[in-house]
Design a protein around this motif. Structure first.
Motif, PDB file in Angstrom:
ATOM      1  N   GLY A  77      23.244 -22.416 -41.936  1.00 35.88           N
ATOM      2  CA  GLY A  77      23.747 -23.558 -42.713  1.00 35.88           C
ATOM      3  C   GLY A  77      24.512 -23.102 -43.714  1.00 35.88           C
ATOM      4  N   ALA A  78      24.499 -21.812 -44.104  1.00 36.72           N
ATOM      5  CA  ALA A  78      25.478 -21.492 -45.323  1.00 36.72           C
ATOM      6  C   ALA A  78      26.854 -21.442 -44.742  1.00 36.72           C
ATOM      7  CB  ALA A  78      25.085 -19.879 -45.612  1.00 36.72           C
ATOM      8  N   SER A  79      27.647 -21.450 -45.961  1.00 36.05           N
ATOM      9  CA  SER A  79      29.075 -21.611 -45.677  1.00 36.05           C
ATOM     10  C   SER A  79      29.933 -20.814 -46.560  1.00 36.05           C
ATOM     11  CB  SER A  79      29.634 -22.825 -46.002  1.00 36.05           C
ATOM     12  OG  SER A  79      30.925 -23.270 -45.926  1.00 36.05           O
ATOM     13  N   PHE A  80      30.906 -19.873 -46.058  1.00 38.16           N
ATOM     14  CA  PHE A  80      31.739 -19.091 -46.882  1.00 38.16           C
ATOM     15  C   PHE A  80      33.104 -19.361 -46.666  1.00 38.16           C
ATOM     16  CE2 PHE A  80      27.763 -16.783 -45.460  1.00 38.16           C
ATOM     17  CZ  PHE A  80      27.420 -16.221 -46.694  1.00 38.16           C
ATOM     18  N   PRO A  81      33.764 -19.103 -47.755  1.00 36.96           N
ATOM     19  CA  PRO A  81      35.186 -19.368 -47.629  1.00 36.96           C
ATOM     20  C   PRO A  81      35.860 -18.274 -47.159  1.00 36.96           C
ATOM     21  CG  PRO A  81      34.596 -18.926 -49.955  1.00 36.96           C
ATOM     22  CD  PRO A  81      33.247 -18.791 -49.192  1.00 36.96           C
ATOM     23  N   GLY A  82      37.151 -18.532 -46.742  1.00 40.74           N
ATOM     24  CA  GLY A  82      37.949 -17.375 -46.114  1.00 40.74           C
ATOM     25  C   GLY A  82      39.370 -17.579 -46.595  1.00 40.74           C
ATOM     26  N   LEU A  83      40.213 -16.596 -46.524  1.00 40.79           N
ATOM     27  CA  LEU A  83      41.576 -16.443 -46.856  1.00 40.79           C
ATOM     28  C   LEU A  83      42.366 -15.852 -45.782  1.00 40.79           C
ATOM     29  CD1 LEU A  83      43.136 -17.406 -49.471  1.00 40.79           C
ATOM     30  CD2 LEU A  83      43.293 -15.033 -50.276  1.00 40.79           C
ATOM     31  N   ALA A  84      43.222 -16.206 -45.267  1.00 42.30           N
ATOM     32  CA  ALA A  84      44.057 -15.777 -44.301  1.00 42.30           C
ATOM     33  C   ALA A  84      45.038 -15.367 -44.991  1.00 42.30           C
ATOM     34  CB  ALA A  84      44.059 -16.783 -42.989  1.00 42.30           C
ATOM     35  N   ALA A  85      45.593 -14.175 -44.856  1.00 40.69           N
ATOM     36  CA  ALA A  85      46.824 -13.576 -45.703  1.00 40.69           C
ATOM     37  C   ALA A  85      47.668 -12.487 -44.675  1.00 40.69           C
ATOM     38  CB  ALA A  85      46.178 -12.966 -47.040  1.00 40.69           C
ATOM     39  N   SER A  86      48.861 -12.796 -44.963  1.00 37.93           N
ATOM     40  CA  SER A  86      49.951 -11.996 -44.605  1.00 37.93           C
ATOM     41  C   SER A  86      50.403 -10.907 -45.627  1.00 37.93           C
ATOM     42  CB  SER A  86      51.059 -12.540 -43.943  1.00 37.93           C
ATOM     43  OG  SER A  86      50.802 -13.441 -42.800  1.00 37.93           O
ATOM     44  N   TYR A  87      50.556  -9.610 -45.487  1.00 38.77           N
ATOM     45  CA  TYR A  87      51.094  -8.795 -46.557  1.00 38.77           C
ATOM     46  C   TYR A  87      51.785  -7.602 -45.891  1.00 38.77           C
ATOM     47  CZ  TYR A  87      46.685  -6.291 -45.050  1.00 38.77           C
ATOM     48  OH  TYR A  87      45.727  -5.671 -44.528  1.00 38.77           O
ATOM     49  N   ALA A  88      52.715  -7.313 -46.544  1.00 31.92           N
ATOM     50  CA  ALA A  88      53.922  -6.325 -45.801  1.00 31.92           C
ATOM     51  C   ALA A  88      54.409  -5.259 -46.964  1.00 31.92           C
ATOM     52  CB  ALA A  88      54.970  -6.935 -45.491  1.00 31.92           C
ATOM     53  N   ALA A  89      54.535  -3.961 -46.659  1.00 35.81           N
ATOM     54  CA  ALA A  89      54.940  -2.833 -47.470  1.00 35.81           C
ATOM     55  C   ALA A  89      55.944  -2.211 -46.934  1.00 35.81           C
ATOM     56  CB  ALA A  89      53.841  -2.029 -47.460  1.00 35.81           C
TER      57      ALA A  89
END
Length: 316
Positions: A77-89
């Motif tokens: 029943g717990a919930s966690f946020p998530g962040l979908a990210a793109s990154y480049a170097a």
């Protein structure tokens, strides 16, 4: 009489000095200012005769973008946020001997940052967001800061493939986890804190283009040897065109001074102009071009957001 100056740095980017009351906001970091020049004798410094820029200068930078925010529903029943990210170097190789610059390497990565113990990689169309577990509660407001570590590692990896003997590596921003790299300096173009006492800050604001302050030791967790310099093309305002440069604390003061003089004859030649760049002169021309190229490599954010929406809908 009060003087007013217009900052050449465009207002849409904030200001070239940031944080609190700008550069007058004192830092609590321990500063040692006597290593190159006695504190009482601080003065603007020009590069000694005979100091020449290296034949090859490498400038490395990274960009990041949030493609979407997600949340999980765990079995308990717990919930966690998530962040979908793109990154480049990427890294730009400037051959000063030939007067040529080229993209020496670039790499894109994507990841899902979350504290969820159960979530796996997310496949969004042809793109994979590899799960990157973060510690703690994984608050959404703090997840974007988690991108910096993998991005720094990617910058180190991509710059290592382009290095040659005798080059100078310029990192856009603080050195952070790159202090072990040889002949490497960090280039900090916005001044968030005033590290020096008022009397020595006056030496900094008195700098003319192609002049630097003495080297000082910056006693912070990420600090090292540091110095200020003024780039050409500034408006004449006290902090206009002022940048802070830093190098590894593992170097001797003699090695730090050598790098300071080398940076003084190298970085000003890359200074941008206001009619070409709204962050002139601090946003160096090769860095500006690299940022544009890297943001293009991240892909269309609308398509990626749509692909993420469809992917999460299928999982649900």
């Amino acid at each position: 009489m009060t003087r007013l100056y217009m900052d050449t740095w465009a207002a849409s980017y904030g200001a070239a000095f940031q944080g609190g009351d700008g550069p007058s906001s004192p830092s609590t970091a321990k500063i040692e200012t006597h290593h190159e020049v006695d504190t009482e004798a601080w003065h603007p410094i020009v590069a000694p005769e005979g100091v020449r820029p290296p034949d090859v200068v490498l400038l490395v930078d990274g960009v990041q973008r949030v493609d979407g925010t997600l949340s999980t529903e765990e079995d308990d029943g717990a919930s966690f946020p998530g962040l979908a990210a793109s990154y480049a170097a990427g890294v730009v190789r400037c051959d000063l001997a030939r007067g040529a610059a080229e993209l020496a390497g670039a790499q894109v990565a994507r990841a899902l940052f979350t504290a969820s113990p159960s979530v796996g990689d997310v496949i969004a169309g042809q793109v994979r967001y590899a799960v990157h577990k973060v510690s703690g509660s994984g608050e959404l407001s703090k997840l974007q800061g988690s991108v910096q570590g993998p991005l720094t590692a990617l910058e180190v990896e991509i710059s290592a493939t382009a290095r040659t003997d005798g080059d100078l590596l310029v990192v856009d921003g603080p050195l952070r986890g790159r202090r072990h790299l040889p002949r490497t300096i960090g280039y900090v173009k916005t001044q968030q804190s005033q590290y020096l006492p008022p009397a020595l800050a006056l030496v900094v604001t008195a700098l003319r283009p192609w002049q630097r302050s003495p080297v000082f030791a910056l006693g912070t967790a990420w600090g090292g040897w540091s110095w200020y310099m003024r780039l050409p093309g500034s408006s004449g305002a006290p902090w206009s065109g002022i940048v802070r440069v830093e190098c590894s604390p593992d170097l001797s003061i003699e090695q730090a001074v050598e790098l300071a003089n080398l940076s003084l004859v190298t970085l000003p030649r890359f200074a941008s102009t206001s009619y070409k760049d709204p962050r002139a002169p601090q946003n160096l021309i090769p860095i500006a071009g690299l940022e544009r190229r890297l943001r293009g490599l991240l892909g269309d954010p609308r398509l990626l957001h749509r692909a993420l929406t469809l992917a999460t809908a299928r999982l649900t």
